[in-house]
Each structure stands twice: as structure tokens, then as C-alpha cells.
Write a protein that holds these residues in place. Structure first.
Motif, PDB file in Angstrom:
ATOM      1  N   ARG A  48      18.403  39.581  39.382  1.00 28.44           N
ATOM      2  CA  ARG A  48      19.097  40.462  40.330  1.00 28.44           C
ATOM      3  C   ARG A  48      19.625  39.669  41.518  1.00 28.44           C
ATOM      4  NH1 ARG A  48      14.726  43.742  39.047  1.00 28.44           N
ATOM      5  NH2 ARG A  48      13.640  43.130  40.939  1.00 28.44           N
ATOM      6  N   ALA A  49      18.952  38.582  41.878  1.00 30.82           N
ATOM      7  CA  ALA A  49      19.357  37.770  43.027  1.00 30.82           C
ATOM      8  C   ALA A  49      20.505  36.814  42.698  1.00 30.82           C
ATOM      9  CB  ALA A  49      18.158  36.973  43.547  1.00 30.82           C
ATOM     10  N   MET A  50      20.795  36.632  41.414  1.00 29.01           N
ATOM     11  CA  MET A  50      21.857  35.716  41.006  1.00 29.01           C
ATOM     12  C   MET A  50      23.206  36.291  41.417  1.00 29.01           C
ATOM     13  SD  MET A  50      20.465  33.145  39.340  1.00 29.01           S
ATOM     14  CE  MET A  50      21.661  32.501  38.216  1.00 29.01           C
ATOM     15  N   PRO A  51      24.116  35.413  41.858  1.00 31.06           N
ATOM     16  CA  PRO A  51      25.450  35.909  42.196  1.00 31.06           C
ATOM     17  C   PRO A  51      26.159  36.465  40.966  1.00 31.06           C
ATOM     18  CG  PRO A  51      25.342  33.519  42.397  1.00 31.06           C
ATOM     19  CD  PRO A  51      23.974  34.006  42.033  1.00 31.06           C
ATOM     20  N   ARG A  52      27.034  37.414  41.194  1.00 30.17           N
ATOM     21  CA  ARG A  52      27.798  38.016  40.105  1.00 30.17           C
ATOM     22  C   ARG A  52      29.266  38.032  40.496  1.00 30.17           C
ATOM     23  NH1 ARG A  52      22.944  40.616  39.540  1.00 30.17           N
ATOM     24  NH2 ARG A  52      22.225  40.899  37.422  1.00 30.17           N
ATOM     25  N   GLY A  53      30.077  38.298  39.539  1.00 26.16           N
ATOM     26  CA  GLY A  53      31.504  38.406  39.801  1.00 26.16           C
ATOM     27  C   GLY A  53      32.218  37.098  39.575  1.00 26.16           C
ATOM     28  N   GLU A  54      33.386  37.005  40.159  1.00 30.92           N
ATOM     29  CA  GLU A  54      34.226  35.832  39.978  1.00 30.92           C
ATOM     30  C   GLU A  54      33.800  34.725  40.933  1.00 30.92           C
ATOM     31  OE1 GLU A  54      38.938  34.800  40.097  1.00 30.92           O
ATOM     32  OE2 GLU A  54      38.305  36.846  39.702  1.00 30.92           O
ATOM     33  N   SER A  55      33.692  33.527  40.412  1.00 30.86           N
ATOM     34  CA  SER A  55      33.340  32.373  41.236  1.00 30.86           C
ATOM     35  C   SER A  55      34.524  31.978  42.113  1.00 30.86           C
ATOM     36  CB  SER A  55      32.973  31.179  40.353  1.00 30.86           C
ATOM     37  OG  SER A  55      31.849  31.459  39.574  1.00 30.86           O
ATOM     38  N   LEU A  56      34.205  31.381  43.244  1.00 34.47           N
ATOM     39  CA  LEU A  56      35.252  30.815  44.088  1.00 34.47           C
ATOM     40  C   LEU A  56      35.735  29.504  43.470  1.00 34.47           C
ATOM     41  CD1 LEU A  56      33.752  31.303  47.669  1.00 34.47           C
ATOM     42  CD2 LEU A  56      35.425  32.725  46.481  1.00 34.47           C
ATOM     43  N   VAL A  57      36.965  29.142  43.735  1.00 34.16           N
ATOM     44  CA  VAL A  57      37.504  27.875  43.253  1.00 34.16           C
ATOM     45  C   VAL A  57      37.144  26.756  44.238  1.00 34.16           C
ATOM     46  CG1 VAL A  57      39.629  26.625  42.681  1.00 34.16           C
ATOM     47  CG2 VAL A  57      39.360  29.016  42.015  1.00 34.16           C
ATOM     48  N   GLU A  58      37.063  27.110  45.514  1.00 33.66           N
ATOM     49  CA  GLU A  58      36.691  26.157  46.552  1.00 33.66           C
ATOM     50  C   GLU A  58      35.402  26.607  47.218  1.00 33.66           C
ATOM     51  OE1 GLU A  58      39.995  25.929  49.214  1.00 33.66           O
ATOM     52  OE2 GLU A  58      41.217  24.791  47.800  1.00 33.66           O
ATOM     53  N   CYS A  59      34.570  25.643  47.570  1.00 37.40           N
ATOM     54  CA  CYS A  59      33.285  25.916  48.214  1.00 37.40           C
ATOM     55  C   CYS A  59      33.502  26.612  49.548  1.00 37.40           C
ATOM     56  CB  CYS A  59      32.534  24.588  48.413  1.00 37.40           C
ATOM     57  SG  CYS A  59      30.974  24.750  49.301  1.00 37.40           S
ATOM     58  N   GLU A  60      32.739  27.674  49.803  1.00 38.02           N
ATOM     59  CA  GLU A  60      32.885  28.404  51.056  1.00 38.02           C
ATOM     60  C   GLU A  60      32.358  27.614  52.248  1.00 38.02           C
ATOM     61  OE1 GLU A  60      30.812  32.111  50.663  1.00 38.02           O
ATOM     62  OE2 GLU A  60      28.837  31.173  50.709  1.00 38.02           O
ATOM     63  N   ASP A  61      31.566  26.561  52.018  1.00 39.72           N
ATOM     64  CA  ASP A  61      31.042  25.764  53.121  1.00 39.72           C
ATOM     65  C   ASP A  61      31.908  24.547  53.437  1.00 39.72           C
ATOM     66  OD1 ASP A  61      28.978  27.554  53.315  1.00 39.72           O
ATOM     67  OD2 ASP A  61      27.441  26.221  52.533  1.00 39.72           O
ATOM     68  N   CYS A  62      32.195  23.729  52.426  1.00 37.90           N
ATOM     69  CA  CYS A  62      32.896  22.465  52.677  1.00 37.90           C
ATOM     70  C   CYS A  62      34.358  22.479  52.247  1.00 37.90           C
ATOM     71  CB  CYS A  62      32.167  21.304  51.989  1.00 37.90           C
ATOM     72  SG  CYS A  62      32.276  21.312  50.188  1.00 37.90           S
ATOM     73  N   GLY A  63      34.775  23.458  51.458  1.00 38.89           N
ATOM     74  CA  GLY A  63      36.160  23.552  51.034  1.00 38.89           C
ATOM     75  C   GLY A  63      36.512  22.705  49.822  1.00 38.89           C
ATOM     76  N   GLU A  64      35.568  21.929  49.313  1.00 37.92           N
ATOM     77  CA  GLU A  64      35.826  21.118  48.125  1.00 37.92           C
ATOM     78  C   GLU A  64      35.934  22.013  46.894  1.00 37.92           C
ATOM     79  OE1 GLU A  64      36.295  17.715  47.831  1.00 37.92           O
ATOM     80  OE2 GLU A  64      36.321  17.735  50.031  1.00 37.92           O
ATOM     81  N   GLU A  65      36.655  21.537  45.885  1.00 36.83           N
ATOM     82  CA  GLU A  65      36.796  22.299  44.654  1.00 36.83           C
ATOM     83  C   GLU A  65      35.455  22.390  43.932  1.00 36.83           C
ATOM     84  OE1 GLU A  65      39.138  22.250  40.389  1.00 36.83           O
ATOM     85  OE2 GLU A  65      39.758  20.860  41.960  1.00 36.83           O
ATOM     86  N   ILE A  66      35.136  23.582  43.437  1.00 40.65           N
ATOM     87  CA  ILE A  66      33.940  23.785  42.621  1.00 40.65           C
ATOM     88  C   ILE A  66      34.346  23.491  41.184  1.00 40.65           C
ATOM     89  CG2 ILE A  66      32.204  25.430  41.835  1.00 40.65           C
ATOM     90  CD1 ILE A  66      32.688  26.977  44.479  1.00 40.65           C
ATOM     91  N   PRO A  67      33.684  22.522  40.525  1.00 44.14           N
ATOM     92  CA  PRO A  67      34.073  22.171  39.155  1.00 44.14           C
ATOM     93  C   PRO A  67      34.025  23.386  38.214  1.00 44.14           C
ATOM     94  CG  PRO A  67      32.525  20.563  40.029  1.00 44.14           C
ATOM     95  CD  PRO A  67      32.579  21.697  41.012  1.00 44.14           C
ATOM     96  N   GLU A  68      34.962  23.404  37.277  1.00 44.16           N
ATOM     97  CA  GLU A  68      35.042  24.513  36.339  1.00 44.16           C
ATOM     98  C   GLU A  68      33.746  24.701  35.563  1.00 44.16           C
ATOM     99  OE1 GLU A  68      37.759  26.239  32.690  1.00 44.16           O
ATOM    100  OE2 GLU A  68      38.308  24.336  33.611  1.00 44.16           O
ATOM    101  N   ALA A  69      33.083  23.592  35.197  1.00 44.56           N
ATOM    102  CA  ALA A  69      31.825  23.692  34.450  1.00 44.56           C
ATOM    103  C   ALA A  69      30.784  24.474  35.255  1.00 44.56           C
ATOM    104  CB  ALA A  69      31.306  22.306  34.102  1.00 44.56           C
ATOM    105  N   ARG A  70      30.725  24.241  36.560  1.00 44.79           N
ATOM    106  CA  ARG A  70      29.772  24.985  37.403  1.00 44.79           C
ATOM    107  C   ARG A  70      30.167  26.454  37.486  1.00 44.79           C
ATOM    108  NH1 ARG A  70      25.854  25.555  40.850  1.00 44.79           N
ATOM    109  NH2 ARG A  70      26.107  26.489  42.889  1.00 44.79           N
ATOM    110  N   ARG A  71      31.448  26.723  37.640  1.00 46.20           N
ATOM    111  CA  ARG A  71      31.908  28.118  37.721  1.00 46.20           C
ATOM    112  C   ARG A  71      31.610  28.873  36.429  1.00 46.20           C
ATOM    113  NH1 ARG A  71      36.948  25.676  39.671  1.00 46.20           N
ATOM    114  NH2 ARG A  71      37.883  26.511  37.774  1.00 46.20           N
ATOM    115  N   MET A  72      31.699  28.179  35.302  1.00 45.37           N
ATOM    116  CA  MET A  72      31.408  28.817  34.011  1.00 45.37           C
ATOM    117  C   MET A  72      29.895  29.021  33.839  1.00 45.37           C
ATOM    118  SD  MET A  72      34.339  29.202  32.362  1.00 45.37           S
ATOM    119  CE  MET A  72      34.016  29.168  30.630  1.00 45.37           C
ATOM    120  N   ALA A  73      29.107  28.031  34.253  1.00 47.38           N
ATOM    121  CA  ALA A  73      27.657  28.106  34.071  1.00 47.38           C
ATOM    122  C   ALA A  73      27.003  29.082  35.051  1.00 47.38           C
ATOM    123  CB  ALA A  73      27.042  26.717  34.246  1.00 47.38           C
TER     124      ALA A  73
END
Length: 70
Positions: free
Chosen positions: A25-50
Motif C-alpha cells: 500500500r505504501a508503494m508509489p502508484r501511477g505513472e513514473s516521472l521522467v525526471e527526478c523531482e529532487d535533482c532533475g536528472e532523468e530517471i532511467p526507463e528500467a527504473r520507471r518500469m520496475a
């Protein structure tokens, strides 16, 4: 007739199931961000999928979890 060990095992399994459910229940749900909300770097697609619904890159998430635990 169940003995004390059987009953203890049932309680243990229930507690473990409850803990797993709470974690899910605590796990995030929905669509992943493409860029990190903290540093602005791109979040790798593998992480967004996993990790659907992730909002931080792995480095920022690690820092977040480390400081939250303190």
C-alpha cells in the motif's frame, strides 16, 4: 487439535501477510516521472518500469530513505 507451535505459526504468517500488504500500500502508484523531482536528472526507463510511480532517481531515493531512517 492445534498445539501452541501451530498457533504461533498461524500468528506469524498473519503478521507477515499484514506487513507485506502494508508495504504494498505504501508503494508509489501511477505513472513514473521522467525526471527526478529532487535533482532533475532523468530517471532511467528500467527504473520507471520496475518501480511504477517512482518520483526520484535511485540516488535521491537512497538518500531519502537513509535520512528518513535516522
Amino acid at each position: 487439535m492445534p498445539d501452541e507451535i501451530d498457533r504461533a505459526q498461524e500468528i506469524n504468517e498473519q503478521l507477515l501477510g499484514d506487513a507485506i500488504a502494508a508495504q504494498q500500500r505504501a508503494m508509489p502508484r501511477g505513472e513514473s516521472l521522467v525526471e527526478c523531482e529532487d535533482c532533475g536528472e532523468e530517471i532511467p526507463e528500467a527504473r520507471r518500469m520496475a518501480m511504477p510511480g517512482c518520483r526520484k532517481c535511485i540516488d535521491c531515493q537512497t538518500l531519502h530513505e537513509h535520512w528518513r531512517a535516522l
